[in-house]
Write a protein that holds these residues in place. Structure first.
Motif, PDB file in Angstrom:
ATOM      1  N   TYR A   5       0.831  -1.212   0.000  1.00  0.00           N
ATOM      2  CA  TYR A   5       0.000   0.000   0.000  1.00  0.00           C
ATOM      3  C   TYR A   5       0.863   1.259   0.000  1.00  0.00           C
ATOM      4  O   TYR A   5       0.458   2.293  -0.537  1.00  0.00           O
ATOM      5  N   GLU A 113     -11.669   2.198   3.023  1.00  0.00           N
ATOM      6  CA  GLU A 113     -10.440   1.528   3.466  1.00  0.00           C
ATOM      7  C   GLU A 113      -9.338   2.532   3.777  1.00  0.00           C
ATOM      8  O   GLU A 113      -8.166   2.304   3.463  1.00  0.00           O
ATOM      9  N   LEU A 118      -5.987  -2.362   5.889  1.00  0.00           N
ATOM     10  CA  LEU A 118      -4.929  -2.689   4.934  1.00  0.00           C
ATOM     11  C   LEU A 118      -3.683  -3.292   5.561  1.00  0.00           C
ATOM     12  O   LEU A 118      -2.799  -3.772   4.842  1.00  0.00           O
ATOM     13  N   ASN A 125      -4.023  -3.858  12.534  1.00  0.00           N
ATOM     14  CA  ASN A 125      -5.345  -3.283  12.265  1.00  0.00           C
ATOM     15  C   ASN A 125      -6.011  -2.854  13.567  1.00  0.00           C
ATOM     16  O   ASN A 125      -6.645  -1.795  13.644  1.00  0.00           O
ATOM     17  N   THR A 146     -15.374  -0.781   5.892  1.00  0.00           N
ATOM     18  CA  THR A 146     -14.346  -1.809   5.827  1.00  0.00           C
ATOM     19  C   THR A 146     -14.842  -2.976   4.985  1.00  0.00           C
ATOM     20  O   THR A 146     -16.039  -3.075   4.675  1.00  0.00           O
ATOM     21  N   ARG A 181      -8.250 -13.415   4.792  1.00  0.00           N
ATOM     22  CA  ARG A 181      -7.368 -12.528   4.044  1.00  0.00           C
ATOM     23  C   ARG A 181      -7.374 -12.919   2.571  1.00  0.00           C
ATOM     24  O   ARG A 181      -7.323 -14.104   2.233  1.00  0.00           O
ATOM     25  N   CYS A 200      -0.479  -8.000  -2.917  1.00  0.00           N
ATOM     26  CA  CYS A 200      -1.376  -7.374  -1.946  1.00  0.00           C
ATOM     27  C   CYS A 200      -1.956  -8.386  -0.963  1.00  0.00           C
ATOM     28  O   CYS A 200      -2.057  -9.579  -1.258  1.00  0.00           O
ATOM     29  N   GLU A 202      -5.182  -8.162   1.904  1.00  0.00           N
ATOM     30  CA  GLU A 202      -6.210  -7.371   2.581  1.00  0.00           C
ATOM     31  C   GLU A 202      -7.056  -8.252   3.499  1.00  0.00           C
ATOM     32  O   GLU A 202      -7.369  -9.390   3.158  1.00  0.00           O
ATOM     33  N   ARG A 203      -7.436  -7.679   4.628  1.00  0.00           N
ATOM     34  CA  ARG A 203      -8.212  -8.415   5.627  1.00  0.00           C
ATOM     35  C   ARG A 203      -9.691  -8.063   5.517  1.00  0.00           C
ATOM     36  O   ARG A 203     -10.067  -6.892   5.521  1.00  0.00           O
ATOM     37  N   TYR A 204     -10.521  -9.091   5.380  1.00  0.00           N
ATOM     38  CA  TYR A 204     -11.967  -8.930   5.408  1.00  0.00           C
ATOM     39  C   TYR A 204     -12.462  -9.272   6.806  1.00  0.00           C
ATOM     40  O   TYR A 204     -11.931 -10.173   7.454  1.00  0.00           O
TER      41      TYR A 204
END
Length: 255
Positions: A5, A113, A118, A125, A146, A181, A200, A202-204
């Motif tokens: 990022y 976001e 991120l 986070n 988010t 992720r 990349c 990314e966390r959901y």
């Protein structure tokens, strides 16, 4: 070593502003105003402010806003945008995991976001949520969007992203059901025309996780809704069709 990022946002300010997902600013600010009852005395912190679109619109409407971002490139564009809009905003470079603020703001926002989620670990986070909570006063409100963990269980993230952007391509997506992720390669062209391929991660989050995290930070009221571009509303129940969720956390129950 810079994270993906950091690499992306060092060369992505102009193209960022042209993305579909940045076109809902006016409607989103309408909602933010309603959440603070149009009180012009409210002090607002915009975490992950990017090129300043929400901060600038809020200041144009009479609010006091501080913008924070990790990317000097994005902040430079934000300052340029503020000058063009004829407003003065304190934009500062800082890491959202380590902020100097304590009990200073009536509202903290992290939209699209911005900062969260991120980071490369869950602990990082959570540090962002901790700093956001610490920055609020005793009756403060945290509003953020988010990634909705319900979405990738039912849909292809890769297909969704690729159908909603002309400037980037997702590939090699691997969504891990144990960590929630999504790891993928992002092919994107920077503002200077150079091609970038970024790895990349990314966390959901699912709603129950977000609620638990915020309750552990002493927020007494946590509401979660579907997040519609430019149309934030408390009338949209979260569903598996929502790529993002809208989270509203308050320290005190409404009178």
């Amino acid at each position: 070593m810079r994270q993906w990022y950091q690499e992306l946002f060092s060369n992505y300010a102009e193209k960022y502003e042209a993305e579909i997902f940045t076109q809902g600013t006016l409607g989103e600010v309408d909602f933010l105003e309603s959440e603070i009852n149009y009180d012009k005395n409210c002090k607002i912190l915009d975490l992950g402010c990017g090129t300043g679109r929400h901060a600038i619109e809020l200041v144009k409407r009479g609010y006091h806003v501080t913008g924070v971002d990790l990317s000097e490139n994005m902040l430079s564009k934000a300052r340029e945008n503020a000058r063009k809009a004829g407003v003065e905003i304190d934009f500062m470079k800082a890491d959202a995991r380590n902020l100097p603020f304590k009990n200073e703001f009536d509202m903290v926002i992290m939209i699209c976001e911005g900062a969260f989620p991120l980071m490369e670990t869950d602990e990082m986070n959570f540090q962002i949520l901790e700093c956001a909570a610490r920055a609020l006063n005793s009756r403060g409100k945290l509003i953020f969007t988010t990634l909705n963990g319900l979405f990738p269980v039912f849909h292809s993230v890769k297909d969704f992203i690729n159908s909603n952007s002309d400037s980037q391509t997702n590939r090699e997506n691997t969504f891990d059901l144990m960590t929630f992720r999504d790891q993928y390669q992002l092919d994107i062209e920077g503002d200077d025309g150079s091609k970038m391929t970024l790895d990349c991660n990314e966390r959901y989050y699912v709603p129950s996780e977000i609620t638990w995290l915020l309750k552990s930070l002493d927020f007494s009221n946590v509401d979660i809704y579907g997040s519609k571009l430019g149309e934030f509303s408390r009338n949209d129940p979260l569903s598996t069709e929502d790529y993002e969720m809208l989270v509203i956390a308050e320290y005190l129950e409404n009178d």
